[in-house]
Design an enzyme around this catalytic site. Structure first.
Site, PDB file in Angstrom:
ATOM      1  N   ASN A  17       0.874  -1.185   0.029  1.00  0.00           N
ATOM      2  CA  ASN A  17      -0.106   0.035  -0.021  1.00  0.00           C
ATOM      3  C   ASN A  17       0.759   1.275  -0.221  1.00  0.00           C
ATOM      4  O   ASN A  17       1.447   1.447   0.903  1.00  0.00           O
ATOM      5  CB  ASN A  17      -0.865  -0.134   1.263  1.00  0.00           C
ATOM      6  N   TRP A  18       0.989   2.025  -1.213  1.00  0.00           N
ATOM      7  CA  TRP A  18       1.796   3.018  -1.418  1.00  0.00           C
ATOM      8  C   TRP A  18       1.039   4.309  -0.550  1.00  0.00           C
ATOM      9  O   TRP A  18       2.200   5.240  -0.361  1.00  0.00           O
ATOM     10  CB  TRP A  18       2.259   3.496  -2.595  1.00  0.00           C
ATOM     11  N   LYS A  19      -0.078   4.117  -0.279  1.00  0.00           N
ATOM     12  CA  LYS A  19      -0.556   5.464   0.307  1.00  0.00           C
ATOM     13  C   LYS A  19      -0.592   6.801  -0.671  1.00  0.00           C
ATOM     14  O   LYS A  19      -0.598   6.237  -1.828  1.00  0.00           O
ATOM     15  CB  LYS A  19      -0.304   5.824   1.766  1.00  0.00           C
ATOM     16  N   HIS A  42      -9.623   0.708   5.188  1.00  0.00           N
ATOM     17  CA  HIS A  42      -8.335   1.015   5.816  1.00  0.00           C
ATOM     18  C   HIS A  42      -8.660   2.153   7.047  1.00  0.00           C
ATOM     19  O   HIS A  42      -9.409   2.926   6.829  1.00  0.00           O
ATOM     20  CB  HIS A  42      -7.194   1.608   4.893  1.00  0.00           C
ATOM     21  N   GLU A  67      -7.171   4.596   7.942  1.00  0.00           N
ATOM     22  CA  GLU A  67      -7.042   5.956   7.580  1.00  0.00           C
ATOM     23  C   GLU A  67      -8.100   6.371   6.968  1.00  0.00           C
ATOM     24  O   GLU A  67      -8.595   7.703   7.152  1.00  0.00           O
ATOM     25  CB  GLU A  67      -5.708   6.245   6.618  1.00  0.00           C
ATOM     26  N   GLU A 106      -5.129  -4.683  11.002  1.00  0.00           N
ATOM     27  CA  GLU A 106      -4.212  -3.766  11.184  1.00  0.00           C
ATOM     28  C   GLU A 106      -4.376  -3.144  12.734  1.00  0.00           C
ATOM     29  O   GLU A 106      -5.135  -2.204  12.535  1.00  0.00           O
ATOM     30  CB  GLU A 106      -4.072  -2.827   9.921  1.00  0.00           C
ATOM     31  N   GLY A 146       2.672   2.625  10.871  1.00  0.00           N
ATOM     32  CA  GLY A 146       3.341   3.720  10.627  1.00  0.00           C
ATOM     33  C   GLY A 146       4.186   4.332  11.971  1.00  0.00           C
ATOM     34  O   GLY A 146       4.854   5.007  11.945  1.00  0.00           O
ATOM     35  N   SER A 153       3.543  -1.838  10.515  1.00  0.00           N
ATOM     36  CA  SER A 153       5.025  -1.869  10.787  1.00  0.00           C
ATOM     37  C   SER A 153       5.884  -2.957  10.682  1.00  0.00           C
ATOM     38  O   SER A 153       6.693  -3.533  11.408  1.00  0.00           O
ATOM     39  CB  SER A 153       5.473  -1.146  12.193  1.00  0.00           C
ATOM     40  N   GLY A 191       2.772  -1.147   4.362  1.00  0.00           N
ATOM     41  CA  GLY A 191       2.767   0.270   4.067  1.00  0.00           C
ATOM     42  C   GLY A 191       4.004   1.063   3.665  1.00  0.00           C
ATOM     43  O   GLY A 191       4.476   0.819   2.677  1.00  0.00           O
ATOM     44  N   GLY A 192       4.339   1.712   4.757  1.00  0.00           N
ATOM     45  CA  GLY A 192       5.828   2.517   4.553  1.00  0.00           C
ATOM     46  C   GLY A 192       6.965   1.583   3.823  1.00  0.00           C
ATOM     47  O   GLY A 192       7.787   1.993   3.345  1.00  0.00           O
TER      48      GLY A 192
END
Length: 267
Positions: free
Chosen positions: A9-11, A95, A97, A167, A173, A212, A233-234
């Site tokens: 997930n590049w967001k 998600h 977010e 998640e 993150g 993470s 994610g990151g």
């Protein structure tokens, strides 16, 4: 589930040059994987570019969000059919977010899940609790409520056509990943809730962990009995790190979980 699934997930990150460099850095590793399915979810404006970069590879393309509506005067929204038309296989739904920053409710998430299925996409349903909810001992109740909304909307057989990603919001993150034991406990609880409706289907639904995940902890997380892969994610924005995570998942065909271990009280 026999093989692991790892989704990037590049967001809201990337630009065309950076996207090309990242995919170029990933493919030498991803094309050698034997027992892991990889999917990449870039920002919507780059779906066509990334799809072209992944053409003739086994890496799937996915989207980060969709509208619960099929079409109409909804400026700025993107329908499931549009995503399918661009070659998407997966789409993230609910998600944290989207829930916390954009006010998506459990009911809206359930409708998005249904809309994804109607468009021929595989929805990836994201579930998870905040740090306050965990400290209050409400993890199971929160996750159960989020899952129930989708079950009530589509039923277990339709839900089984999707993927579930646990998640914990407090780990996304932050660098503070859930321990393998904490993650396994949450995944087992989800599996038990599903098994209360259909044990055979529950054993086949892919349950991913996100929060993470990195090159250091991926192997131990993926070794847990009820963790079938990861939503990353990151770390997916770093070619070396994401490659290492995918390699950690590439452990050969894993045994399907025995149905009877989930026939426990899901409360």
């Amino acid at each position: 589930m026999n093989n692991k699934l790892v989704i990037a997930n590049w967001k809201m990150h990337g630009h065309q040059a950076a996207n090309a460099r990242l995919i170029g850095g990933l493919l030498p590793t991803l094309e050698r994987l034997d027992s892991v399915q990889v999917a990449i979810c870039p920002p919507t404006p780059y779906l066509a570019q990334v799809s072209e970069l992944l053409a003739d590879t086994a890496v799937a393309i996915g989207a980060q969000n969709l509208s619960e509506r099929a079409q109409g005067a909804y400026t700025g929204e993107v329908s499931g059919q549009m995503l399918a038309d661009l070659g998407c296989r997966y789409v993230l739904v609910g998600h944290s977010e989207r829930r916390s920053l954009f006010g998506e409710t459990d009911a809206q998430v359930a409708m998005k899940f249904e809309a994804a299925l109607a468009a021929g996409l595989t929805p990836v349903l994201c579930l998870g609790e905040s740090i306050h909810q965990r400290r209050a001992g409400n993890t199971n109740a929160v996750v159960g409520s989020q899952l129930k909304a989708v079950l009530d909307q589509v039923g277990i057989e339709q839900l089984a056509k999707g993927v579930i990603a646990y998640e914990p919001v407090w780990a996304i993150g932050t660098g503070a990943s859930a321990s393998p034991e904490q993650a396994q406990q949450a995944h087992l609880h989800i599996r038990q809730l599903l098994a209360a409706h259909a044990p055979a289907l529950a054993s086949r639904i892919a349950l991913l962990y996100g929060g993470s995940v990195n090159a250091t902890n991926a192997a131990e997380l993926f070794a847990q009995h009820d963790i079938d892969g990861g939503l990353i994610g990151g770390a997916s924005l770093d070619a070396a790190c994401f490659s290492a995570i995918c390699q950690a998942a590439d452990t050969g065909a894993l045994p399907v979980s025995a149905d009877n271990i989930y026939n426990k009280d899901p409360a």
